[in-house]
Design an enzyme around this catalytic site. Structure first.
Site, PDB file in Angstrom:
ATOM      1  N   TRP A  36       0.680  -1.426   0.093  1.00 41.27           N
ATOM      2  CA  TRP A  36      -0.042  -0.042  -0.076  1.00 41.27           C
ATOM      3  C   TRP A  36       0.972   1.247   0.080  1.00 41.27           C
ATOM      4  CZ3 TRP A  36      -3.857  -1.423  -1.846  1.00 41.27           C
ATOM      5  CH2 TRP A  36      -4.615  -2.634  -1.457  1.00 41.27           C
ATOM      6  N   ASP A  94      -1.543   6.628   6.324  1.00 37.77           N
ATOM      7  CA  ASP A  94      -2.837   5.861   6.120  1.00 37.77           C
ATOM      8  C   ASP A  94      -3.004   4.674   7.250  1.00 37.77           C
ATOM      9  OD1 ASP A  94      -4.561   3.860   4.931  1.00 37.77           O
ATOM     10  OD2 ASP A  94      -3.102   3.206   3.340  1.00 37.77           O
ATOM     11  N   LYS A  96     -12.279  -1.883   7.885  1.00 30.77           N
ATOM     12  CA  LYS A  96     -11.855  -2.793   8.873  1.00 30.77           C
ATOM     13  C   LYS A  96     -12.115  -2.682  10.104  1.00 30.77           C
ATOM     14  CE  LYS A  96      -8.639  -2.907   5.262  1.00 30.77           C
ATOM     15  NZ  LYS A  96      -8.164  -4.219   4.508  1.00 30.77           N
TER      16      LYS A  96
END
Length: 359
Positions: free
Chosen positions: A102, A171, A195
């Site tokens: 990511w 992030d 999540k």
């Protein structure tokens, strides 16, 4: 009804209490005669939901008044572009700390906008640990970006670097709301909800107000943080149902004791599985180094590919969902987000012990 043993990496499990409340209110929210997804985003009923989500998130995370909370769309992937579009100034460089796939994608997108470079990387070590940051950011840094938890490799920042002369951007898609953090350490935090915060469809951005001035007026309207801050995330129709469910998740977190209680539960869940791995004499092999282990994503392989395949097949037959590792590295992954219960983790631990004994 029997609930699945859901260890998916995302979209992930939601708390049963949240789903039950949403089910109760599904057809008739607050006697409006409408479901939440039918409400106008300008209505008094939806305004209450929107304000509640903002208020609860601020309270749980202790977000100071000099930060804006935005509810956006497009996931963390759109933030890979919005962050440099809004924060990267001319003649400066955005620096990225590389800890997995990511962060690689975030850096790749930033390079399309302006000058961006890697500040530190764990790639040579197969992303088994979080690289140490021992110096301040370079003088030309517009900001420094990190990914707080790495779902694919199962690593997580234990403490965050103090970079002094540049805003820290994070992030936090996969570990926001999993433990207390000091928001003041960050210039900007972003997180896809799917999540720990709620369902997919909404992305939370927490940005220090003084950074909003960097948003150039020439930016496309919908890609400017200023647009959303000035309009309380209501410039266009927001993802109303996702924000409603997010607000219910926040209510649930508060009801069980807030982030200190959540952190304690998450630590206990992770310890159960890491103990199984560490005590297996190499039968289970964790990917992450011990000092960088994630509380959210426990990644591991077995002694052989055949054993890994048999484990995943038998786990599926036993009712466990989502234990396959990411397609890029294979193996196994158990995601232990907030809604996953200790009882479910104990069921997995029991299965892992039995599988090892019988294989």
């Amino acid at each position: 009804m029997k609930r699945a043993l859901n260890f998916n990496a995302g979209p992930a499990a939601l708390p049963q209490a949240v789903l039950e409340k949403a089910q109760k209110e599904w057809l008739n929210y607050l006697d409006s005669g409408m479901a939440v997804m039918e409400l106008s985003h300008r209505s008094a009923e939806y305004e209450q939901i929107h304000d509640s989500a903002d208020r609860l998130l601020r309270r749980l995370m202790q977000i100071p008044d000099d930060y804006e909370v935005l509810f956006l769309q497009g996931g963390a992937s759109l933030q890979f572009t919005m962050v440099p579009m809004n924060l990267l100034r001319n003649d400066e460089t955005a620096y990225y700390i590389m800890t997995g796939s990511w962060s690689e994608k975030a850096l790749s997108e930033a390079r399309k906008i302006g000058s961006a470079a890697s500040l530190a990387s764990g790639k040579e070590g197969m992303y088994k640990n979080i690289p140490s940051i021992e110096a301040s950011a370079p003088d030309d840094a517009s900001y420094v970006h990190l990914t707080s938890n790495n779902t694919i490799f199962g690593t997580q920042w234990q403490t965050f670097p103090d970079l002094f002369n540049a805003p820290l951007v994070a992030d936090m898609s996969s570990d926001i709301l999993s433990k207390p953090i000091n928001v003041n350490q960050f210039g900007l935090i972003y997180a896809g909800a799917q999540k720990n915060l709620g369902p997919s469809g909404v992305t939370v951005v927490i940005i220090k107000k003084d950074l909003l001035a960097r948003s150039d007026e020439r930016l496309p309207t919908m890609l400017s943080y200023q647009t959303h801050a000035k309009n309380r995330s209501l410039y266009n129709t927001p993802p109303t149902l996702s924000i409603y469910l997010l607000s219910l998740v926040l209510e649930w977190v508060e009801s069980i004791g807030g982030l200190p209680a959540i952190e304690k539960i998450n630590s206990e869940k992770a310890e159960i599985l890491y103990d199984i791995i560490d005590e297996s004499n190499g039968f289970y092999r964790g990917h992450a180094d011990q000092g960088s282990r994630s509380l959210m994503n426990v990644t591991f392989k077995l002694e052989t590919e055949a054993a890994t395949g048999a484990f995943l097949e038998q786990a599926k037959e036993a009712g466990f969902i989502g234990l396959n590792g990411h397609r890029s590295i294979g193996g196994c992954r158990a995601s232990l987000y907030n809604a996953v219960t200790i009882e479910q983790v104990n069921e997995l631990a029991k299965f892992m012990k039995t599988f090892r004994k019988n294989y």
